[in-house]
Design a protein around this motif. Structure first.
Motif, PDB file in Angstrom:
ATOM      1  N   THR A   1     -36.407  66.835 -35.773  1.00 55.56           N
ATOM      2  CA  THR A   1     -37.298  65.803 -36.329  1.00 55.56           C
ATOM      3  C   THR A   1     -38.015  65.047 -35.215  1.00 55.56           C
ATOM      4  N   LEU A   2     -37.273  64.696 -34.178  1.00 50.25           N
ATOM      5  CA  LEU A   2     -37.844  63.960 -33.043  1.00 50.25           C
ATOM      6  C   LEU A   2     -39.007  64.746 -32.434  1.00 50.25           C
ATOM      7  N   ILE A   3     -38.777  66.026 -32.177  1.00 50.41           N
ATOM      8  CA  ILE A   3     -39.819  66.885 -31.610  1.00 50.41           C
ATOM      9  C   ILE A   3     -40.993  67.022 -32.575  1.00 50.41           C
ATOM     10  N   ARG A   4     -40.683  67.306 -33.835  1.00 57.19           N
ATOM     11  CA  ARG A   4     -41.734  67.532 -34.836  1.00 57.19           C
ATOM     12  C   ARG A   4     -42.684  66.333 -34.936  1.00 57.19           C
ATOM     13  N   VAL A   5     -42.121  65.151 -35.048  1.00 58.66           N
ATOM     14  CA  VAL A   5     -42.964  63.966 -35.250  1.00 58.66           C
ATOM     15  C   VAL A   5     -43.725  63.601 -33.983  1.00 58.66           C
ATOM     16  N   ILE A   6     -43.056  63.584 -32.833  1.00 55.52           N
ATOM     17  CA  ILE A   6     -43.745  63.190 -31.598  1.00 55.52           C
ATOM     18  C   ILE A   6     -44.849  64.186 -31.252  1.00 55.52           C
ATOM     19  N   VAL A   7     -44.542  65.466 -31.326  1.00 54.36           N
ATOM     20  CA  VAL A   7     -45.535  66.485 -30.949  1.00 54.36           C
ATOM     21  C   VAL A   7     -46.714  66.519 -31.927  1.00 54.36           C
ATOM     22  N   THR A   8     -46.456  66.352 -33.225  1.00 55.88           N
ATOM     23  CA  THR A   8     -47.556  66.435 -34.199  1.00 55.88           C
ATOM     24  C   THR A   8     -48.379  65.154 -34.295  1.00 55.88           C
ATOM     25  N   ARG A   9     -47.817  64.009 -33.918  1.00 55.89           N
ATOM     26  CA  ARG A   9     -48.554  62.740 -34.093  1.00 55.89           C
ATOM     27  C   ARG A   9     -49.143  62.181 -32.794  1.00 55.89           C
ATOM     28  N   THR A  10     -48.763  62.728 -31.639  1.00 57.70           N
ATOM     29  CA  THR A  10     -49.246  62.201 -30.357  1.00 57.70           C
ATOM     30  C   THR A  10     -50.762  62.086 -30.309  1.00 57.70           C
ATOM     31  N   GLU A  11     -51.473  63.111 -30.771  1.00 59.08           N
ATOM     32  CA  GLU A  11     -52.937  63.111 -30.683  1.00 59.08           C
ATOM     33  C   GLU A  11     -53.614  62.503 -31.912  1.00 59.08           C
ATOM     34  N   ILE A  12     -52.805  61.948 -32.826  1.00 53.29           N
ATOM     35  CA  ILE A  12     -53.383  61.382 -34.061  1.00 53.29           C
ATOM     36  C   ILE A  12     -53.201  59.866 -34.128  1.00 53.29           C
ATOM     37  N   ASP A  13     -51.953  59.411 -34.291  1.00 52.51           N
ATOM     38  CA  ASP A  13     -51.733  57.981 -34.560  1.00 52.51           C
ATOM     39  C   ASP A  13     -50.462  57.424 -33.904  1.00 52.51           C
ATOM     40  N   MET A  14     -50.065  58.012 -32.785  1.00 52.22           N
ATOM     41  CA  MET A  14     -48.811  57.580 -32.165  1.00 52.22           C
ATOM     42  C   MET A  14     -48.844  56.119 -31.695  1.00 52.22           C
ATOM     43  N   GLN A  15     -50.026  55.613 -31.325  1.00 52.93           N
ATOM     44  CA  GLN A  15     -50.111  54.187 -30.938  1.00 52.93           C
ATOM     45  C   GLN A  15     -49.663  53.294 -32.088  1.00 52.93           C
ATOM     46  N   TYR A  16     -50.109  53.627 -33.311  1.00 52.39           N
ATOM     47  CA  TYR A  16     -49.746  52.835 -34.491  1.00 52.39           C
ATOM     48  C   TYR A  16     -48.254  52.984 -34.806  1.00 52.39           C
ATOM     49  N   ILE A  17     -47.739  54.201 -34.639  1.00 48.91           N
ATOM     50  CA  ILE A  17     -46.311  54.450 -34.894  1.00 48.91           C
ATOM     51  C   ILE A  17     -45.464  53.637 -33.925  1.00 48.91           C
ATOM     52  N   LYS A  18     -45.864  53.620 -32.657  1.00 48.61           N
ATOM     53  CA  LYS A  18     -45.129  52.843 -31.642  1.00 48.61           C
ATOM     54  C   LYS A  18     -45.150  51.345 -31.971  1.00 48.61           C
ATOM     55  N   ALA A  19     -46.307  50.859 -32.401  1.00 51.30           N
ATOM     56  CA  ALA A  19     -46.434  49.439 -32.759  1.00 51.30           C
ATOM     57  C   ALA A  19     -45.539  49.099 -33.941  1.00 51.30           C
ATOM     58  N   GLU A  20     -45.525  49.962 -34.944  1.00 52.78           N
ATOM     59  CA  GLU A  20     -44.679  49.737 -36.121  1.00 52.78           C
ATOM     60  C   GLU A  20     -43.202  49.820 -35.771  1.00 52.78           C
ATOM     61  N   TYR A  21     -42.862  50.738 -34.882  1.00 54.62           N
ATOM     62  CA  TYR A  21     -41.459  50.902 -34.463  1.00 54.62           C
ATOM     63  C   TYR A  21     -40.955  49.618 -33.790  1.00 54.62           C
ATOM     64  N   LEU A  22     -41.774  49.094 -32.884  1.00 52.15           N
ATOM     65  CA  LEU A  22     -41.407  47.862 -32.175  1.00 52.15           C
ATOM     66  C   LEU A  22     -41.277  46.690 -33.148  1.00 52.15           C
ATOM     67  N   LYS A  23     -42.208  46.602 -34.064  1.00 52.38           N
ATOM     68  CA  LYS A  23     -42.231  45.510 -35.048  1.00 52.38           C
ATOM     69  C   LYS A  23     -40.980  45.532 -35.937  1.00 52.38           C
ATOM     70  N   LYS A  24     -40.598  46.734 -36.372  1.00 55.08           N
ATOM     71  CA  LYS A  24     -39.501  46.845 -37.328  1.00 55.08           C
ATOM     72  C   LYS A  24     -38.118  46.858 -36.670  1.00 55.08           C
ATOM     73  N   TYR A  25     -38.009  47.500 -35.495  1.00 55.14           N
ATOM     74  CA  TYR A  25     -36.680  47.710 -34.913  1.00 55.14           C
ATOM     75  C   TYR A  25     -36.436  46.905 -33.636  1.00 55.14           C
ATOM     76  N   ARG A  26     -37.420  46.081 -33.241  1.00 56.81           N
ATOM     77  CA  ARG A  26     -37.271  45.188 -32.084  1.00 56.81           C
ATOM     78  C   ARG A  26     -36.881  45.945 -30.805  1.00 56.81           C
TER      79      ARG A  26
END
Length: 315
Positions: A263-288
């Motif tokens: 799962t880790l590989i699938r999501v990081i590799v498929t989203r890096t060139e699409i919306d990973m900045q937003y995913i990182k922002a949401e991750y920080l917001k939700k999980y501190r």
């Protein structure tokens, strides 16, 4: 937004191909050199590098990478070398026919746009000589099969325009098909979730909350179960906020004992060139905690280096 960092003036694909060949030569592979090149080239550049490598050395770069790399790093890099549609096709095919990872296949199908799915179906057929629909038919069951096939093949609008009146009617329709009655009219959920655009579904969800005091997501959890529920939840969550959805998927993959590297590989590799900045922002917001820190603590070696380079700076 992408987190991929490409050199301002990248070397020519020919130079990259020759640098990779040098990294492979001799005793042992210079894995760091391979990562430093491939983790900083976009899909088009990677395609040109593979073309040049084939021309110069009469060998497929992917085949050479298979020989030189091992384990999770090999899996991640080989997946990264595909173009987006080819990568999705490879993931879905493996999930359905090799790993029996129905959840992984469901995530990919239910999180993609109609145009991405159309391209995916074409590439899947040309790559594997079979229709994706046939593999879904053979490996899934019941309402889960029905929603996957409907979502995959039904044309949907991709714009942001929403008819508010119809969205409100759809919210009422889903309430009557689910929480208002004894039992659930699954066909109604399949029809609305497969025919309505992402923007329209997000509007339905908003109206549902306003009218009935809780989210459409909660209604789906109450009324459905198993893979069928997972498909519906993926569709509605990605319609509302894909960044939040994938942040949650990543957190779950790294939570508790052990890491779900597939799962880790699938999501990081498929989203890096699409919306990973937003995913990182949401991750920080939700999980501190930053996503980079989470990945750093759950991985090691060159595998860790590759994923972190795809994720970009630890901001």
């Amino acid at each position: 937004m992408s987190t991929l960092i490409v050199p301002p003036i990248p070397p020519s694909p020919r130079d990259d191909a020759m640098q990779l060949y040098r990294a492979f030569k001799g005793f042992g592979c210079d894995t760091s050199a391979v990562i430093n090149i491939l983790a900083h080239r976009d899909a088009t550049q990677r395609a040109y590098i593979q073309q040049e490598y084939r021309t110069i050395y009469s060998e497929e770069l992917s085949k050479r990478l298979e020989k030189e790399l091992r384990g999770k790093l090999e899996t991640a890099v080989l997946l990264w070398m595909h173009d987006p549609a080819g990568r999705d096709a490879t993931i879905v095919r493996k999930c359905l026919t090799v790993d029996a990872n129905i959840q992984g296949a469901t995530e990919v199908i239910c999180s993609r746009t109609p145009s991405q799915l159309q391209h995916l179906r074409q590439i899947y057929h040309s790559k594997f000589g079979t229709y994706m629909e046939h593999d879904i038919e053979a490996t899934t069951f019941g309402d889960h099969k029905k929603i996957l096939l409907a979502f995959l093949t039904t044309p949907r609008h991709e714009g942001y325009e929403v008819n508010r009146e119809i969205a409100q009617q759809d919210a009422k329709f889903l309430y009557k098909a689910g929480e208002k009655k004894l039992g659930t009219d699954e066909k109604a959920f399949i029809r609305i979730f497969s025919e309505r655009s992402a923007a329209h579904l997000a509007a339905i969800s908003s109206y549902y909350h306003d009218m009935y005091g809780h989210s459409l997501e909660k209604a789906v959890k109450n009324e459905t179960s198993g893979h069928f529920a997972y498909a519906l939840l993926t569709i509605v969550r990605c319609a509302e906020h894909p960044g939040k959805y994938f942040a949650k998927v990543l957190h779950k993959a790294m939570k508790g004992l052990g890491t779900n590297d597939a799962t880790l590989i699938r999501v990081i590799v498929t989203r890096t060139e699409i919306d990973m900045q937003y995913i990182k922002a949401e991750y920080l917001k939700k999980y501190r905690k930053t996503l980079n820190d989470a990945v750093h603590s759950e991985t090691s070696g060159h595998y860790r280096d590759f994923l972190l380079q795809l994720l970009g700076p630890n901001v």
